[in-house]
Design an enzyme around this catalytic site. Sequence first.
Site, PDB file in Angstrom:
ATOM      1  N   THR A  70      21.326   1.487 -25.622  1.00 24.44           N
ATOM      2  CA  THR A  70      22.576   2.165 -25.272  1.00 24.44           C
ATOM      3  C   THR A  70      23.416   2.367 -26.526  1.00 24.44           C
ATOM      4  OG1 THR A  70      22.554   1.295 -23.022  1.00 24.44           O
ATOM      5  CG2 THR A  70      24.706   1.954 -23.902  1.00 24.44           C
ATOM      6  N   ASN A 149      12.399   7.698 -17.964  1.00 24.59           N
ATOM      7  CA  ASN A 149      12.382   6.361 -17.373  1.00 24.59           C
ATOM      8  C   ASN A 149      12.275   6.354 -15.854  1.00 24.59           C
ATOM      9  OD1 ASN A 149      15.061   7.485 -18.008  1.00 24.59           O
ATOM     10  ND2 ASN A 149      15.837   5.748 -16.838  1.00 24.59           N
ATOM     11  N   SER A 199      14.576  -0.256 -27.678  1.00 22.34           N
ATOM     12  CA  SER A 199      15.202  -1.394 -26.999  1.00 22.34           C
ATOM     13  C   SER A 199      14.232  -2.572 -26.979  1.00 22.34           C
ATOM     14  CB  SER A 199      15.562  -0.989 -25.565  1.00 22.34           C
ATOM     15  OG  SER A 199      16.074  -2.099 -24.871  1.00 22.34           O
ATOM     16  N   CYS A 323      19.097   1.082 -14.119  1.00 20.03           N
ATOM     17  CA  CYS A 323      20.330   1.047 -14.912  1.00 20.03           C
ATOM     18  C   CYS A 323      21.515   1.562 -14.106  1.00 20.03           C
ATOM     19  CB  CYS A 323      20.205   1.929 -16.142  1.00 20.03           C
ATOM     20  SG  CYS A 323      18.748   1.577 -17.085  1.00 20.03           S
TER      21      CYS A 323
HETATM   22  N1  PMP Z   1      17.156   4.767 -22.587  1.00 17.11           N
HETATM   23  C1  PMP Z   1      16.223   4.644 -21.635  1.00 17.11           C
HETATM   24  C2  PMP Z   1      15.226   5.738 -21.428  1.00 17.11           C
HETATM   25  C3  PMP Z   1      16.183   3.505 -20.829  1.00 17.11           C
HETATM   26  O1  PMP Z   1      15.256   3.390 -19.868  1.00 17.11           O
HETATM   27  C4  PMP Z   1      17.146   2.482 -21.047  1.00 17.11           C
HETATM   28  C5  PMP Z   1      17.186   1.236 -20.201  1.00 17.11           C
HETATM   29  N2  PMP Z   1      17.173   1.458 -18.830  1.00 17.11           N
HETATM   30  C6  PMP Z   1      18.097   2.663 -22.070  1.00 17.11           C
HETATM   31  C7  PMP Z   1      18.068   3.812 -22.813  1.00 17.11           C
HETATM   32  C8  PMP Z   1      19.143   1.632 -22.357  1.00 17.11           C
HETATM   33  O2  PMP Z   1      18.577   0.521 -23.023  1.00 17.11           O
HETATM   34  P1  PMP Z   1      19.361  -0.855 -23.195  1.00 17.11           P
HETATM   35  O3  PMP Z   1      19.219  -1.587 -21.899  1.00 17.11           O
HETATM   36  O4  PMP Z   1      18.655  -1.552 -24.329  1.00 17.11           O
HETATM   37  O5  PMP Z   1      20.775  -0.541 -23.540  1.00 17.11           O
END
Ligand code: PMP
Length: 375
Positions: A70, A149, A199, A323
């Site tokens: 993020t 995702n 990540s 998320c």
């Molecule tokens: N980008 C994608 C495609 C994701 O799947 C995610 C997590 N769901 C993120 C960004 C965010 O990652 P983080 O949890 O490390 O902030």
Amino acid sequence: MIYLDNAATTKPCPEAVSAALEAMTDNFGNPSSLHRAGLNAQLAMDKARRTIADSLGAAPDNVIFTSGATESNNLALRGATAAYGKKRRKIVASAVEHASVDETLADLESKGFEVVRVSPREDGRFCPEDFINACDENTVLLTMMYVNNETGYVLPVKEVFTAVKRRFKDIVTHTDCVQAYMKLPVKANQLGADLISLSGHKIHGVKGVGALYIKKGIRLIPVVTGGKQEKGIRSGTESVPLICAFGAAVGKLSPTIKERYERVSELKARLAELLSAIEGVEINSPEDGSPYVVNISAAGKRSEIMLHYLEGREIYVSSGSACSKGQQSGVPAQFGITGKRADSALRISMTADTTEAEIEVFAAALAEGIASVRG
Ligand code: PMP
């Protein structure tokens, strides 16, 4: 427990846990300190940075640690537009980005940037020309994720980035590789990417750490300012334990990307076979998508109801994207998953450690759930 929500997060591997533990016990110094305890922490962090850089075919200098993808996405988009977007005010993006990209784009839009969002064609696939035609002399940034995702669709990042760079060499290219990293080869030069977000917790590291690859020569205006850690691009004392865990996970997974991909492809094929025998179940992911993410629709039964039914049997899947806490993101609709199919969408996300037996138990439970739950 049968855990099929690995796109949301993964179980840290033992190597990651012990690397984190070591950095919290024996090697707890601040990497910026000038004494030996600091130096030792610095060396442990350097090792992780080198491992991650190697995996990208990059130099350690090109990898900046952050608190997660993020933050990496925010830094990439905000940092590049602040550095290069005084005159060029257009951003081209895919219409299926994660919220950490999409919400940042919305904010940049409110600050005067024009954002062109490119949608997939009717078959769910992106046409490289659609991105290339959207770019022009006024474009400062092009951002597109590698693997979606929510559905596992693979976006044509390499084709688009190389073609765009040929025409407009000053456009900064960014790709969110969170769901591709350690699953498909992610090599910075091959992709033609200036910026790559990663990540830790999606690849059996620990939550709260990520990285941003920054190609040599690309300048970013920092979002977080302070003590000038990470070459001043991301201030704040680095989380050495989480960084070491990230490095250990990459060190473990890097050599087996191909074997694991093949193994998970077999699991996906078995899953598809089992699901085809359940009436009303549709697979929303393409056959040539990432096998790690399989989006299905459960015969019109509402996602949340099915999710909790399966949870009652200790089987964990996700509805849409984890998320967004079950909120529909609008991304499935971009791939043509709408109406009842969207309302009953479930995401099954596997790892190479998922077993066929687990897939079989899941499919049997899904069939029973469809037969027994209402709406
Ligand atoms: N980008 C994608 C495609 C994701 O799947 C995610 C997590 N769901 C993120 C960004 C965010 O990652 P983080 O949890 O490390 O902030």
